[in-house]
Design a protein around this motif. Structure first.
Motif, PDB file in Angstrom:
ATOM      1  N   MET A 194      -4.156   1.993   8.941  1.00 23.17           N
ATOM      2  CA  MET A 194      -3.005   2.586   9.624  1.00 23.17           C
ATOM      3  C   MET A 194      -1.775   1.783   9.232  1.00 23.17           C
ATOM      4  O   MET A 194      -1.772   0.551   9.328  1.00 23.17           O
ATOM      5  CB  MET A 194      -3.201   2.508  11.141  1.00 23.17           C
ATOM      6  N   ILE A 195      -0.738   2.471   8.762  1.00 21.59           N
ATOM      7  CA  ILE A 195       0.522   1.820   8.393  1.00 21.59           C
ATOM      8  C   ILE A 195       1.589   2.244   9.398  1.00 21.59           C
ATOM      9  O   ILE A 195       1.866   3.432   9.553  1.00 21.59           O
ATOM     10  CB  ILE A 195       0.955   2.217   6.963  1.00 21.59           C
ATOM     11  N   ASN A 201      -8.338  -0.873  10.097  1.00 24.08           N
ATOM     12  CA  ASN A 201      -7.389  -1.891   9.639  1.00 24.08           C
ATOM     13  C   ASN A 201      -5.948  -1.447   9.877  1.00 24.08           C
ATOM     14  O   ASN A 201      -5.671  -0.243   9.943  1.00 24.08           O
ATOM     15  CB  ASN A 201      -7.573  -2.134   8.129  1.00 24.08           C
ATOM     16  N   SER A 202      -5.036  -2.414   9.938  1.00 26.40           N
ATOM     17  CA  SER A 202      -3.634  -2.048  10.140  1.00 26.40           C
ATOM     18  C   SER A 202      -2.700  -2.902   9.299  1.00 26.40           C
ATOM     19  O   SER A 202      -2.997  -4.048   8.967  1.00 26.40           O
ATOM     20  CB  SER A 202      -3.251  -2.193  11.614  1.00 26.40           C
ATOM     21  N   ILE A 203      -1.563  -2.290   8.955  1.00 17.82           N
ATOM     22  CA  ILE A 203      -0.481  -2.960   8.235  1.00 17.82           C
ATOM     23  C   ILE A 203       0.817  -2.671   8.974  1.00 17.82           C
ATOM     24  O   ILE A 203       1.091  -1.518   9.325  1.00 17.82           O
ATOM     25  CB  ILE A 203      -0.357  -2.434   6.787  1.00 17.82           C
ATOM     26  N   GLY A 204       1.613  -3.719   9.202  1.00 14.69           N
ATOM     27  CA  GLY A 204       2.921  -3.545   9.811  1.00 14.69           C
ATOM     28  C   GLY A 204       4.003  -3.482   8.751  1.00 14.69           C
ATOM     29  O   GLY A 204       3.924  -4.170   7.731  1.00 14.69           O
ATOM     30  N   LEU A 240      -5.579   6.489   4.218  1.00 17.91           N
ATOM     31  CA  LEU A 240      -4.358   5.871   4.742  1.00 17.91           C
ATOM     32  C   LEU A 240      -3.716   6.803   5.764  1.00 17.91           C
ATOM     33  O   LEU A 240      -3.464   7.977   5.477  1.00 17.91           O
ATOM     34  CB  LEU A 240      -3.348   5.605   3.624  1.00 17.91           C
ATOM     35  N   LEU A 241      -3.469   6.271   6.953  1.00 18.17           N
ATOM     36  CA  LEU A 241      -2.786   7.013   8.010  1.00 18.17           C
ATOM     37  C   LEU A 241      -1.394   6.412   8.185  1.00 18.17           C
ATOM     38  O   LEU A 241      -1.243   5.194   8.301  1.00 18.17           O
ATOM     39  CB  LEU A 241      -3.567   6.919   9.315  1.00 18.17           C
ATOM     40  N   PHE A 242      -0.385   7.254   8.199  1.00 15.73           N
ATOM     41  CA  PHE A 242       0.996   6.807   8.328  1.00 15.73           C
ATOM     42  C   PHE A 242       1.588   7.226   9.663  1.00 15.73           C
ATOM     43  O   PHE A 242       1.414   8.370  10.101  1.00 15.73           O
ATOM     44  CB  PHE A 242       1.874   7.431   7.234  1.00 15.73           C
ATOM     45  N   ASP A 243       2.314   6.304  10.292  1.00 15.12           N
ATOM     46  CA  ASP A 243       3.230   6.674  11.367  1.00 15.12           C
ATOM     47  C   ASP A 243       4.439   7.358  10.707  1.00 15.12           C
ATOM     48  O   ASP A 243       4.600   7.301   9.482  1.00 15.12           O
ATOM     49  CB  ASP A 243       3.652   5.392  12.096  1.00 15.12           C
ATOM     50  N   LEU A 244       5.312   7.973  11.509  1.00 14.70           N
ATOM     51  CA  LEU A 244       6.506   8.614  10.934  1.00 14.70           C
ATOM     52  C   LEU A 244       7.780   7.800  11.183  1.00 14.70           C
ATOM     53  O   LEU A 244       8.310   7.167  10.289  1.00 14.70           O
ATOM     54  CB  LEU A 244       6.663  10.039  11.476  1.00 14.70           C
ATOM     55  N   ASP A 300       7.744  -5.290   3.810  1.00 14.60           N
ATOM     56  CA  ASP A 300       9.103  -4.816   4.094  1.00 14.60           C
ATOM     57  C   ASP A 300       9.150  -3.320   4.349  1.00 14.60           C
ATOM     58  O   ASP A 300       9.919  -2.851   5.186  1.00 14.60           O
ATOM     59  CB  ASP A 300      10.049  -5.171   2.933  1.00 14.60           C
ATOM     60  N   ASP A 301       8.357  -2.551   3.599  1.00 17.44           N
ATOM     61  CA  ASP A 301       8.378  -1.100   3.781  1.00 17.44           C
ATOM     62  C   ASP A 301       7.032  -0.492   3.378  1.00 17.44           C
ATOM     63  O   ASP A 301       6.117  -1.208   2.948  1.00 17.44           O
ATOM     64  CB  ASP A 301       9.539  -0.463   3.000  1.00 17.44           C
ATOM     65  N   SER A 302       6.952   0.812   3.513  1.00 18.27           N
ATOM     66  CA  SER A 302       5.671   1.487   3.269  1.00 18.27           C
ATOM     67  C   SER A 302       5.260   1.427   1.801  1.00 18.27           C
ATOM     68  O   SER A 302       4.073   1.392   1.488  1.00 18.27           O
ATOM     69  CB  SER A 302       5.737   2.945   3.750  1.00 18.27           C
ATOM     70  N   LEU A 303       6.220   1.407   0.879  1.00 19.20           N
ATOM     71  CA  LEU A 303       5.858   1.331  -0.537  1.00 19.20           C
ATOM     72  C   LEU A 303       5.195  -0.010  -0.852  1.00 19.20           C
ATOM     73  O   LEU A 303       4.166  -0.048  -1.543  1.00 19.20           O
ATOM     74  CB  LEU A 303       7.089   1.534  -1.424  1.00 19.20           C
ATOM     75  N   GLU A 304       5.758  -1.099  -0.330  1.00 22.51           N
ATOM     76  CA  GLU A 304       5.126  -2.407  -0.529  1.00 22.51           C
ATOM     77  C   GLU A 304       3.708  -2.417   0.024  1.00 22.51           C
ATOM     78  O   GLU A 304       2.783  -2.947  -0.596  1.00 22.51           O
ATOM     79  CB  GLU A 304       5.941  -3.505   0.177  1.00 22.51           C
ATOM     80  N   ALA A 305       3.541  -1.813   1.196  1.00 20.52           N
ATOM     81  CA  ALA A 305       2.219  -1.764   1.821  1.00 20.52           C
ATOM     82  C   ALA A 305       1.240  -0.970   0.957  1.00 20.52           C
ATOM     83  O   ALA A 305       0.095  -1.396   0.718  1.00 20.52           O
ATOM     84  CB  ALA A 305       2.322  -1.143   3.210  1.00 20.52           C
ATOM     85  N   VAL A 306       1.680   0.177   0.468  1.00 27.75           N
ATOM     86  CA  VAL A 306       0.821   1.043  -0.351  1.00 27.75           C
ATOM     87  C   VAL A 306       0.450   0.354  -1.659  1.00 27.75           C
ATOM     88  O   VAL A 306      -0.720   0.387  -2.090  1.00 27.75           O
ATOM     89  CB  VAL A 306       1.532   2.395  -0.622  1.00 27.75           C
TER      90      VAL A 306
END
Length: 215
Positions: A158-159, A175-178, A3-7, A198-204
């Motif tokens: 990528m998130i 792959n990507s998640i917004g 998993l790659l995260f933007d900041l 809604d946020d990174s926790l939901e995505a994870v």
């Protein structure tokens, strides 16, 4: 899984520090200050691109960037906060995936921030603006980050909160998640991915459930 995260807008909110640093540079060079809405609309792009879009003359852009960075370095840890659920997102992600950060911020300051928040040790790599020739939406930052991992037979995601993150993922073939915790709207993100949370926790947590269901 990797998993790659933007900041900015994905894990942290440094809007106040960014705006203050822009306005400080405008003051130093007696430049007609752009309003906050125009600056915010450009967050996620490299600083030189932002200043160019705000009307700074080409020969002055790097002076503005240097002044911005000097001020930002002094205030970043005091005027940046973790987004709601971001700490939980990183901690949950670290239980089932290898993690990296891919940002257009200066990597040096990004590392200081993540150490300040006690999260840097969860990440195996951090790629910032100074580590690449071509920032997002180019594939280079993601491809550079992936050099730090064994990618064989791994799902890679990528998130991020802007189209730059999603386009960079597409260009890198991953792959990507917004997420809606940042700067781009749902309507914009939907043009680039059908996975939006809604946020990174939901995505994870969604990715964790996918991984579990594969076993």
């Amino acid at each position: 899984m990797i998993l790659l995260f933007d900041l900015d807008g994905t894990l942290i909110d440094s809007t106040e520090a960014i705006l203050e640093s822009f306005h400080n540079s405008f003051k130093v060079y007696d430049f007609f200050a752009a309003d906050d809405a125009k600056i915010k609309a450009l967050i996620g792009h490299p600083l030189d691109v932002m200043y160019r879009a705000l009307g700074v003359k080409e020969e002055m852009i790097w002076d503005f960037v240097a002044t911005y960075k000097e001020h930002y370095r002094k205030i970043s840890t005091q005027k940046t906060v973790l987004l709601p659920n971001a700490k939980e997102a990183v901690e949950a992600a670290a239980t089932f995936a290898s993690l990296g950060i891919v940002t257009t911020k200066t990597g040096k300051y990004s590392q200081v921030l993540m150490e300040h928040f006690g999260l840097m040790d969860k990440f195996e790599v951090l790629i910032g603006r100074e580590h690449v020739q071509n920032p997002k939406p180019h594939a280079e930052p993601i491809l550079k980050a992936l050099q730090s991992f064994d990618t064989n037979k791994k799902e890679i995601w990528m998130i991020g909160d802007t189209q730059l993150d999603l386009l960079s993922a597409k260009n890198a073939g991953i792959n990507s998640i917004g997420v809606l915790s940042g700067y781009d709207t749902k309507e914009t993100l939907k043009k680039f991915t059908n996975m939006i949370f809604d946020d990174s926790l939901e995505a994870v947590l969604h990715l964790k459930s996918r991984k579990t269901s594969h076993y």
